[in-house]
Scaffold this motif. Sequence first.
Motif, PDB file in Angstrom:
ATOM      1  N   ALA A  55       0.828  -1.206   0.000  1.00 34.60           N
ATOM      2  CA  ALA A  55       0.000   0.000   0.000  1.00 34.60           C
ATOM      3  C   ALA A  55       0.868   1.264   0.000  1.00 34.60           C
ATOM      4  CB  ALA A  55      -0.922   0.005   1.221  1.00 34.60           C
ATOM      5  N   ILE A  56       1.966   1.241   0.756  1.00 35.52           N
ATOM      6  CA  ILE A  56       2.881   2.390   0.767  1.00 35.52           C
ATOM      7  C   ILE A  56       3.484   2.579  -0.624  1.00 35.52           C
ATOM      8  CG2 ILE A  56       5.067   3.255   1.675  1.00 35.52           C
ATOM      9  CD1 ILE A  56       4.370   1.942   4.335  1.00 35.52           C
ATOM     10  N   LEU A  57       3.879   1.473  -1.253  1.00 33.08           N
ATOM     11  CA  LEU A  57       4.420   1.558  -2.612  1.00 33.08           C
ATOM     12  C   LEU A  57       3.387   2.132  -3.573  1.00 33.08           C
ATOM     13  CD1 LEU A  57       6.611   0.949  -4.713  1.00 33.08           C
ATOM     14  CD2 LEU A  57       5.675  -1.373  -4.894  1.00 33.08           C
ATOM     15  N   ASN A  58       2.137   1.676  -3.471  1.00 34.46           N
ATOM     16  CA  ASN A  58       1.087   2.208  -4.332  1.00 34.46           C
ATOM     17  C   ASN A  58       0.867   3.695  -4.110  1.00 34.46           C
ATOM     18  OD1 ASN A  58       0.487  -0.217  -5.638  1.00 34.46           O
ATOM     19  ND2 ASN A  58      -0.991  -0.842  -4.081  1.00 34.46           N
ATOM     20  N   SER A  59       0.911   4.113  -2.850  1.00 35.50           N
ATOM     21  CA  SER A  59       0.731   5.539  -2.558  1.00 35.50           C
ATOM     22  C   SER A  59       1.825   6.378  -3.207  1.00 35.50           C
ATOM     23  CB  SER A  59       0.720   5.772  -1.040  1.00 35.50           C
ATOM     24  OG  SER A  59      -0.442   5.232  -0.454  1.00 35.50           O
ATOM     25  N   PHE A  60       3.055   5.870  -3.186  1.00 35.21           N
ATOM     26  CA  PHE A  60       4.147   6.580  -3.850  1.00 35.21           C
ATOM     27  C   PHE A  60       3.985   6.538  -5.374  1.00 35.21           C
ATOM     28  CE2 PHE A  60       6.481   6.119   0.219  1.00 35.21           C
ATOM     29  CZ  PHE A  60       6.924   7.427   0.345  1.00 35.21           C
ATOM     30  N   ILE A  61       3.477   5.412  -5.883  1.00 35.93           N
ATOM     31  CA  ILE A  61       3.248   5.316  -7.331  1.00 35.93           C
ATOM     32  C   ILE A  61       2.218   6.350  -7.775  1.00 35.93           C
ATOM     33  CG2 ILE A  61       2.268   3.848  -9.143  1.00 35.93           C
ATOM     34  CD1 ILE A  61       3.542   1.451  -7.745  1.00 35.93           C
ATOM     35  N   ALA A  90       1.443   9.200  -5.917  1.00 36.46           N
ATOM     36  CA  ALA A  90       1.783  10.553  -5.483  1.00 36.46           C
ATOM     37  C   ALA A  90       2.937  11.169  -6.263  1.00 36.46           C
ATOM     38  CB  ALA A  90       2.107  10.549  -3.984  1.00 36.46           C
ATOM     39  N   ILE A  91       3.993  10.418  -6.518  1.00 35.18           N
ATOM     40  CA  ILE A  91       5.166  11.009  -7.176  1.00 35.18           C
ATOM     41  C   ILE A  91       4.868  11.415  -8.619  1.00 35.18           C
ATOM     42  CG2 ILE A  91       7.533  10.573  -7.925  1.00 35.18           C
ATOM     43  CD1 ILE A  91       7.922   8.892  -5.420  1.00 35.18           C
ATOM     44  N   PRO A  92       4.400  10.501  -9.485  1.00 33.42           N
ATOM     45  CA  PRO A  92       4.075  10.944 -10.854  1.00 33.42           C
ATOM     46  C   PRO A  92       2.928  11.954 -10.889  1.00 33.42           C
ATOM     47  CG  PRO A  92       4.201   8.547 -10.730  1.00 33.42           C
ATOM     48  CD  PRO A  92       4.173   9.062  -9.328  1.00 33.42           C
ATOM     49  N   GLY A  93       1.930  11.783  -9.999  1.00 32.11           N
ATOM     50  CA  GLY A  93       0.812  12.723  -9.972  1.00 32.11           C
ATOM     51  C   GLY A  93       1.256  14.122  -9.617  1.00 32.11           C
ATOM     52  N   THR A  94       2.148  14.231  -8.634  1.00 31.36           N
ATOM     53  CA  THR A  94       2.678  15.538  -8.249  1.00 31.36           C
ATOM     54  C   THR A  94       3.533  16.137  -9.368  1.00 31.36           C
ATOM     55  OG1 THR A  94       2.696  14.889  -5.914  1.00 31.36           O
ATOM     56  CG2 THR A  94       4.060  16.767  -6.537  1.00 31.36           C
ATOM     57  N   PHE A  95       4.364  15.302  -9.984  1.00 28.63           N
ATOM     58  CA  PHE A  95       5.198  15.775 -11.098  1.00 28.63           C
ATOM     59  C   PHE A  95       4.336  16.287 -12.250  1.00 28.63           C
ATOM     60  CE2 PHE A  95       7.423  14.956 -15.114  1.00 28.63           C
ATOM     61  CZ  PHE A  95       8.572  15.720 -14.923  1.00 28.63           C
ATOM     62  N   LEU A  96       3.299  15.530 -12.613  1.00 30.34           N
ATOM     63  CA  LEU A  96       2.396  15.956 -13.683  1.00 30.34           C
ATOM     64  C   LEU A  96       1.710  17.266 -13.328  1.00 30.34           C
ATOM     65  CD1 LEU A  96       0.877  15.321 -16.349  1.00 30.34           C
ATOM     66  CD2 LEU A  96      -0.800  14.077 -14.966  1.00 30.34           C
ATOM     67  N   CYS A  97       1.252  17.369 -12.100  1.00 33.19           N
ATOM     68  CA  CYS A  97       0.589  18.595 -11.642  1.00 33.19           C
ATOM     69  C   CYS A  97       1.511  19.797 -11.740  1.00 33.19           C
ATOM     70  CB  CYS A  97       0.098  18.403 -10.212  1.00 33.19           C
ATOM     71  SG  CYS A  97      -0.408  19.923  -9.379  1.00 33.19           S
ATOM     72  N   LEU A  98       2.748  19.659 -11.282  1.00 34.78           N
ATOM     73  CA  LEU A  98       3.680  20.789 -11.258  1.00 34.78           C
ATOM     74  C   LEU A  98       4.091  21.211 -12.662  1.00 34.78           C
ATOM     75  CD1 LEU A  98       5.975  19.885  -8.223  1.00 34.78           C
ATOM     76  CD2 LEU A  98       4.040  21.468  -8.303  1.00 34.78           C
ATOM     77  N   VAL A  99       4.334  20.251 -13.549  1.00 37.30           N
ATOM     78  CA  VAL A  99       4.731  20.589 -14.922  1.00 37.30           C
ATOM     79  C   VAL A  99       3.611  21.342 -15.632  1.00 37.30           C
ATOM     80  CG1 VAL A  99       5.318  19.649 -17.188  1.00 37.30           C
ATOM     81  CG2 VAL A  99       6.390  18.717 -15.144  1.00 37.30           C
ATOM     82  N   MET A 102      -5.428   6.862 -12.484  1.00 34.33           N
ATOM     83  CA  MET A 102      -5.352   7.447 -11.153  1.00 34.33           C
ATOM     84  C   MET A 102      -4.313   8.562 -11.095  1.00 34.33           C
ATOM     85  SD  MET A 102      -7.681   5.876  -9.452  1.00 34.33           S
ATOM     86  CE  MET A 102      -7.287   6.358  -7.770  1.00 34.33           C
ATOM     87  N   ILE A 103      -3.180   8.350 -11.750  1.00 34.45           N
ATOM     88  CA  ILE A 103      -2.118   9.361 -11.753  1.00 34.45           C
ATOM     89  C   ILE A 103      -2.579  10.634 -12.445  1.00 34.45           C
ATOM     90  CG2 ILE A 103       0.166   9.909 -12.681  1.00 34.45           C
ATOM     91  CD1 ILE A 103       0.868   6.924 -12.239  1.00 34.45           C
ATOM     92  N   VAL A 104      -3.205  10.480 -13.617  1.00 36.77           N
ATOM     93  CA  VAL A 104      -3.707  11.648 -14.352  1.00 36.77           C
ATOM     94  C   VAL A 104      -4.799  12.350 -13.553  1.00 36.77           C
ATOM     95  CG1 VAL A 104      -4.945  12.391 -16.424  1.00 36.77           C
ATOM     96  CG2 VAL A 104      -3.082  10.733 -16.612  1.00 36.77           C
ATOM     97  N   LEU A 105      -5.699  11.580 -12.966  1.00 36.53           N
ATOM     98  CA  LEU A 105      -6.791  12.155 -12.182  1.00 36.53           C
ATOM     99  C   LEU A 105      -6.255  12.947 -10.997  1.00 36.53           C
ATOM    100  CD1 LEU A 105      -9.944  12.148 -11.895  1.00 36.53           C
ATOM    101  CD2 LEU A 105      -9.647  10.287 -10.269  1.00 36.53           C
ATOM    102  N   TYR A 106      -5.320  12.354 -10.261  1.00 38.93           N
ATOM    103  CA  TYR A 106      -4.747  13.054  -9.114  1.00 38.93           C
ATOM    104  C   TYR A 106      -4.020  14.322  -9.554  1.00 38.93           C
ATOM    105  CZ  TYR A 106      -5.623   9.152  -5.898  1.00 38.93           C
ATOM    106  OH  TYR A 106      -6.222   8.202  -5.102  1.00 38.93           O
ATOM    107  N   GLY A 107      -3.212  14.218 -10.615  1.00 38.19           N
ATOM    108  CA  GLY A 107      -2.455  15.372 -11.082  1.00 38.19           C
ATOM    109  C   GLY A 107      -3.354  16.514 -11.493  1.00 38.19           C
TER     110      GLY A 107
END
Length: 275
Positions: A67-73, A75-84, A139-144
Amino acid sequence: MIKLKRTPLYVFSILAAVIFLYPLLYSFFASLKDNVEIYNNSVFSLPDIWRWNNYKMALVDANISRAILNSFIYAIPGTFLCLVLSLMVAFVLSRYKLRMNGFLYNYFAIGLMIPVFSLMIPISKVVGALHLFNSYPLMIVLYGVFEMPLAIFLITGYMKGISKELDESAIIDGCGPIRMLFRIIAPLTMPAVSTAGILSFFDIYNDLVWNVILVSDQNMNNISMALMSFVGQQGSSQLGPTFAGIMLTIVPTIVVYLLFQERVEKGLSAGAVKE
């Protein structure tokens, strides 16, 4: 006299530290006890037997490590996508005089006011129609995308304070818009970018709503979903492993926050602009 004036500040700081550390210390000691010790002993009493096996139970039964690994999967790309994306939008809104700028800025600002619960049904229907449930990229795109309004608001406000003379000098030197953004403007905007990154990361890392709605595969559960399922399974039968699971969810966020906090301080010094 100066020290006496600062005494209330010191007292307040100590009280705040005690208040904030109390749940962490209580959870840590409780994670190493059994139910009898938790209910009968004092809050900060040391365990009679240090039951490190509680952490093993939390990792195995609740699959906390996955679950921790999934959260990082997420959060990290989602945050990067959001910031870019937010950097590019903020660059246009703050550096170019376009007729649509005011409308676009208000459009993204409205995103801060829309309750996430009002979007649950329409988004779940769209995802269902496209058969995209249990999808990491979705999920990554949605979060970002959901983190963009706040990031745009923070970065645009900070970017407007950077002198536009830098843009003119860069254009004279033959610098294009993309190179100007990522080589000149973005480094100067690091304080706002770091702040937006911290908020976005923790918002994605701790999300529960979208993981409940769009993810049914237990192997894709994030930390909040896994912990909720584990607490529901354990109930009041074994509180030690439950508190161990809570500690395992807290520690990564503390580590990441400390790492980001250092970058914020570096960004403040690197992003200073002398008029």
